[in-house]
Design a protein around this motif. Structure first.
Motif, short mmCIF file in Angstrom:
data_model
loop_
_atom_site.label_atom_id
_atom_site.label_comp_id
_atom_site.label_asym_id
_atom_site.label_seq_id
_atom_site.Cartn_x
_atom_site.Cartn_y
_atom_site.Cartn_z
N ALA A 41 0.82 -1.32 0.03
CA ALA A 41 0.02 0.22 -0.03
C ALA A 41 1.03 1.28 -0.04
O ALA A 41 1.87 1.58 0.74
N GLU A 42 0.48 2.26 -0.84
CA GLU A 42 1.04 3.53 -0.87
C GLU A 42 0.33 4.58 -1.17
O GLU A 42 -0.69 4.62 -1.77
N PRO A 43 0.74 5.69 -0.67
CA PRO A 43 0.00 6.98 -1.01
C PRO A 43 0.01 7.28 -2.71
O PRO A 43 1.14 7.07 -3.31
N SER A 94 -10.44 13.57 -2.83
CA SER A 94 -9.49 13.44 -1.92
C SER A 94 -8.13 13.52 -2.46
O SER A 94 -7.90 13.08 -3.61
N GLU A 95 -7.06 14.03 -2.00
CA GLU A 95 -5.70 14.28 -2.11
C GLU A 95 -4.81 13.11 -1.45
O GLU A 95 -3.70 13.15 -1.54
N ASP A 96 -5.36 12.34 -0.64
CA ASP A 96 -4.77 11.46 0.34
C ASP A 96 -5.27 10.03 0.00
O ASP A 96 -5.45 9.23 1.18
N VAL A 97 -5.56 9.55 -1.15
CA VAL A 97 -6.00 8.23 -1.45
C VAL A 97 -4.50 7.37 -1.27
O VAL A 97 -3.65 7.81 -1.50
N TYR A 104 -8.17 3.68 -1.96
CA TYR A 104 -8.88 3.68 -0.73
C TYR A 104 -9.14 5.14 -0.33
O TYR A 104 -7.80 5.89 -0.28
N PHE A 105 -10.10 5.72 0.02
CA PHE A 105 -10.47 7.07 0.05
C PHE A 105 -10.63 7.38 1.88
O PHE A 105 -11.29 6.69 2.40
#
Length: 289
Positions: free
Chosen positions: A31-33, A50-53, A66-67
């Protein structure tokens, strides 16, 4: 391809291996931003921005976005009674998504009992891609699945001779084919139509969709079913192969400088997971807003 499917490094069919003294676990999730602004549209309404998915790469699946809960219009989600269990990430809660007069059940999900090592997915929700109107990065629609930073395509010219035959009869011969290198796939060779006896190609019904190349048409070659394919309107990123034809080496005889080519195992494209099913129903318009 990316990290986790086809023959990528985290896929079950990986052709390479990590140079470590001890064997790695049978399954590795990554998993990674994403570090891109992603938006979700449903029934004409923006329900996530979102900018943080976080993108999850899981063996045998396309990448999933993933939001964070705080970036979702939570009134658009209703918890469902049914829950499932993910083999690596624990209990999974499912949501119906609704806006206006439209509701789709099992259209979003969230892991609710994550192990400590997967904390970056805590309080984050994924949306079933096909259940939504569309997902966007900024104002451009993203087709197929979440953006995969590890998928790459390179196209190269070559002066090698590609020869295609069926039962010994010539179908194509080119001294100027293009070779397409795509992450996780064996090289694919594309032939200009001027170098093909097109009377031997018979168009067949049924198209497929590739999120990186576009809509694909297929041809029978004599009795060899769907033995050739072409992207007549290839995306601009790969427009060099637009209209050219590639041949399946397990259905017709394909040689490169006299050496026979063979289909490598694990090259088929199969949709995986509730989030995704790749097919030609995907619209070709990638603009949105």
């Amino acid at each position: 391809m990316g990290l986790s499917w086809q023959q990528g490094p985290l896929a079950t069919g990986a052709i390479g291996h990590f140079l470590t003294p001890e064997p790695l676990p049978e399954r590795l999730l990554f998993a990674e931003p994403l570090r891109r602004r992603v938006r979700v549209r449903f029934n004409g309404t923006w329900i996530a921005d979102s900018e943080d998915v976080v993108v999850l790469h899981e063996p045998g699946r396309y990448p999933v976005a993933y939001f964070p809960r705080g970036d979702i219009a939570w009134q658009a989600l209703t918890a469902m009674d049914k829950a499932t269990r993910h083999r690596d990430l624990g209990d999974t809660a499912w949501y119906a998504v609704h806006a206006g007069d439209r509701t789709v059940e099992r259209a979003a999900w969230e892991f609710t009992a994550l192990p400590a090592h997967a904390a970056e997915l805590q309080n984050k929700v994924a949306f079933a891609w096909r259940a939504m109107d569309a997902l966007y990065e900024e104002d451009e629609r993203i087709l197929g699945h979440a953006a995969d930073a590890y998928h790459r395509i390179d196209i190269r010219s070559t002066s090698r001779t590609l020869d295609v035959r069926l039962g010994g009869e010539p179908i194509a011969r080119s001294e100027r084919p293009l070779v397409l290198f795509e992450s996780g796939f064996a090289p694919r060779w594309y032939v200009p139509r001027a170098d093909i006896d097109e009377t031997r190609l018979r168009p067949v019904e049924g198209r497929t969709f590739c999120p990186y190349k576009g809509l694909c048409d297929y041809y029978d070659v004599g009795a060899a079913h769907r033995a050739a394919w072409s992207y007549p309107e290839a995306y601009r990123e790969v427009d060099r192969i637009g209209g050219l034809v590639s041949f399946e080496p397990d259905r017709v005889e394909v040689t490169l400088d006299g050496t026979s080519l063979h289909l490598e195992p694990g090259q088929g494209v199969v949709p995986h997971g509730a989030d995704r099913g790749l097919d030609p129903d995907e619209p070709t318009d990638r603009r949105g807003g």
